[in-house]
Scaffold this active site. Sequence first.
Site, short mmCIF file in Angstrom:
data_model
loop_
_atom_site.label_atom_id
_atom_site.label_comp_id
_atom_site.label_asym_id
_atom_site.label_seq_id
_atom_site.Cartn_x
_atom_site.Cartn_y
_atom_site.Cartn_z
N ASP A 87 31.14 33.55 43.03
CA ASP A 87 30.01 33.75 42.19
C ASP A 87 28.66 33.00 42.29
OD1 ASP A 87 28.75 35.76 40.74
OD2 ASP A 87 29.07 34.96 38.80
N ASN A 119 25.96 33.76 44.71
CA ASN A 119 25.25 33.71 45.77
C ASN A 119 23.90 34.35 45.65
OD1 ASN A 119 27.75 33.53 47.00
ND2 ASN A 119 27.90 35.79 47.59
N HIS A 123 24.52 36.02 50.24
CA HIS A 123 25.85 36.37 50.60
C HIS A 123 26.19 36.06 51.85
CE1 HIS A 123 25.75 39.03 47.15
NE2 HIS A 123 24.69 39.92 47.72
N SER A 151 33.82 43.68 43.31
CA SER A 151 34.59 44.26 42.31
C SER A 151 34.39 45.69 42.35
CB SER A 151 34.29 43.39 41.15
OG SER A 151 32.93 44.03 40.67
N GLU A 201 33.28 47.22 40.07
CA GLU A 201 31.79 47.37 39.15
C GLU A 201 30.72 47.07 39.99
OE1 GLU A 201 34.69 45.40 37.68
OE2 GLU A 201 35.31 47.44 36.75
N LEU A 227 48.67 30.08 55.68
CA LEU A 227 48.12 30.47 54.30
C LEU A 227 48.08 31.98 54.41
CD1 LEU A 227 46.08 29.65 52.08
CD2 LEU A 227 44.44 30.27 53.67
N ARG A 254 33.69 33.79 32.13
CA ARG A 254 34.40 35.28 31.96
C ARG A 254 35.26 35.44 33.29
NH1 ARG A 254 28.69 36.87 31.56
NH2 ARG A 254 28.08 37.21 33.75
C1 IPE Z 1 32.47 38.80 40.19
O1 IPE Z 1 31.14 38.56 40.16
C2 IPE Z 1 32.86 39.79 41.44
C3 IPE Z 1 32.59 38.91 42.47
C4 IPE Z 1 32.56 37.54 42.65
C5 IPE Z 1 32.83 39.70 43.79
P1 IPE Z 1 30.00 39.56 39.32
O2 IPE Z 1 28.75 38.82 39.60
O3 IPE Z 1 30.23 40.83 39.72
O4 IPE Z 1 30.41 39.45 37.76
P2 IPE Z 1 29.52 39.51 36.49
O5 IPE Z 1 28.68 40.70 36.62
O6 IPE Z 1 28.61 38.16 36.28
O7 IPE Z 1 30.54 39.71 35.43
C1 IPE Z 2 29.10 36.88 44.17
O1 IPE Z 2 27.47 36.64 43.97
C2 IPE Z 2 29.15 37.94 45.10
C3 IPE Z 2 29.26 39.24 45.16
C4 IPE Z 2 29.54 39.62 43.51
C5 IPE Z 2 29.28 40.43 45.84
P1 IPE Z 2 26.43 37.55 43.13
O2 IPE Z 2 26.17 38.76 44.06
O3 IPE Z 2 27.09 38.00 42.03
O4 IPE Z 2 25.15 36.43 42.81
P2 IPE Z 2 24.81 36.15 41.37
O5 IPE Z 2 25.78 35.84 40.74
O6 IPE Z 2 24.15 37.44 40.88
O7 IPE Z 2 23.95 35.05 41.66
MG MG Z 3 27.38 37.32 39.84
#
Ligand code: IPE
Ligand code: IPE
Ligand code: MG
Length: 252
Positions: free
Chosen positions: A32, A34, A49, A77, A79, A143, A206
Site C-alpha cells: 500500500d 503507491n 503504481h 482488491s 473493492e 518460490l 487494517r
Molecule cells: C489494499 O489497499 C489493497 C491493495 C493493496 C491492493 P487499499 O488502499 O485498497 O486499502 P484501503 O482503502 O486503505 O483500506
Molecule cells: C496500493 O497503493 C496499490 C493498490 C491498491 C492498487 P494505493 O493505490 O492504495 O496508494 P495509496 O494508499 O492511495 O497511497
Molecule cells: Mg491504499
Amino acid sequence: MTNSSLTSKQPSNLGEQDKKKLPLKHVAIIMDGNRRWADAKKLPRFVGHREGVNSLKRLVQHVGAAGLKYLTVYAFSSENWQRSREEVQYLFDLFSKVLAEELSELCENKVKLTFIGQLDKIPTDLYNSLQKAMQVTRDNRGLNLQVALNYGSRLEITEAVKRIAVAVRSGHISPDEIDDRLIESYLYTGGMPDPEMIIRTGGEMRLSNYLLWQAAYAELYVTDVLWPDFTPEHFDEAVREFVQRERRYGGD
Ligand code: IPE
Ligand code: IPE
Ligand code: MG
C-alpha cells in the site's frame, strides 16, 4: 522482547548463505501507499503504481534467494473497482505488461505463479495471460508467488461456503465433516500453509479484506514506508522483528 532490531541499522542477513535459517515459510504483503508516494513527489499517481512494480521485482528476487517458500501479495482488491475507470484500466494494463515482460525470468528463477481472487471477472486478455502464466510455471519448485487480484476475503469465504453447501446437498460430504481443515481446503489458498506474518506498508492499521481466515494467527507488521520505497532491507527488518515476537496461539 526488545525493539532494538527495528531501529538498528544491521546489515541484511537473509542472503543465499542463510537459506536454512529463514524462520518462516509464508509472508503475505499488503503493498500500500503507491499514490501517496507519487503525491509526495508531485508526480502523476500512475508513476506510483509503476514504481511499486519495481519494489515487487526486487523483493521477489530477494526472498527467492533467501529460500522463502510462499509470498502472497495484494495487487488489486475487489473493492478497488471503486476507483476511477482510468486508474483501474491503468492497473490492468500494467499487470499485463509486467507479466509479459517478466514471465521468462520468473521461470528461470523457478518461481511458481498463482493468482488468487475472482479471476473470471478480470478482462479477458489479462485473464488469458494469467492462466497461461499459471500453466507455464506450474511445475516450478522455487518460490510460490501468489498474486491476489480482484481478491476479497469475504467473497473468498462466501464462495467456499456455497461450494461446501453444494457438496453437502449432493451427499459428497456430511455436515459433521465440516471443520476448519475442510473450509481451508475450499479457499483459494487451499493446501498452502497460513502466512506467519502479514506486512502492510503505508502505515494503515487494517487488513482491508485480505486473508481474513488465513491470517488468524499471523503476526502483523505495519510500516510507514510507502510501497515504492520498500526494499529488501525493510523486509529483513520485518523478519528480524518477527523473530523477536512471542507467538502464543491462545496458550500461556
Ligand atoms: C489494499 O489497499 C489493497 C491493495 C493493496 C491492493 P487499499 O488502499 O485498497 O486499502 P484501503 O482503502 O486503505 O483500506
Ligand atoms: C496500493 O497503493 C496499490 C493498490 C491498491 C492498487 P494505493 O493505490 O492504495 O496508494 P495509496 O494508499 O492511495 O497511497
Ligand atoms: Mg491504499
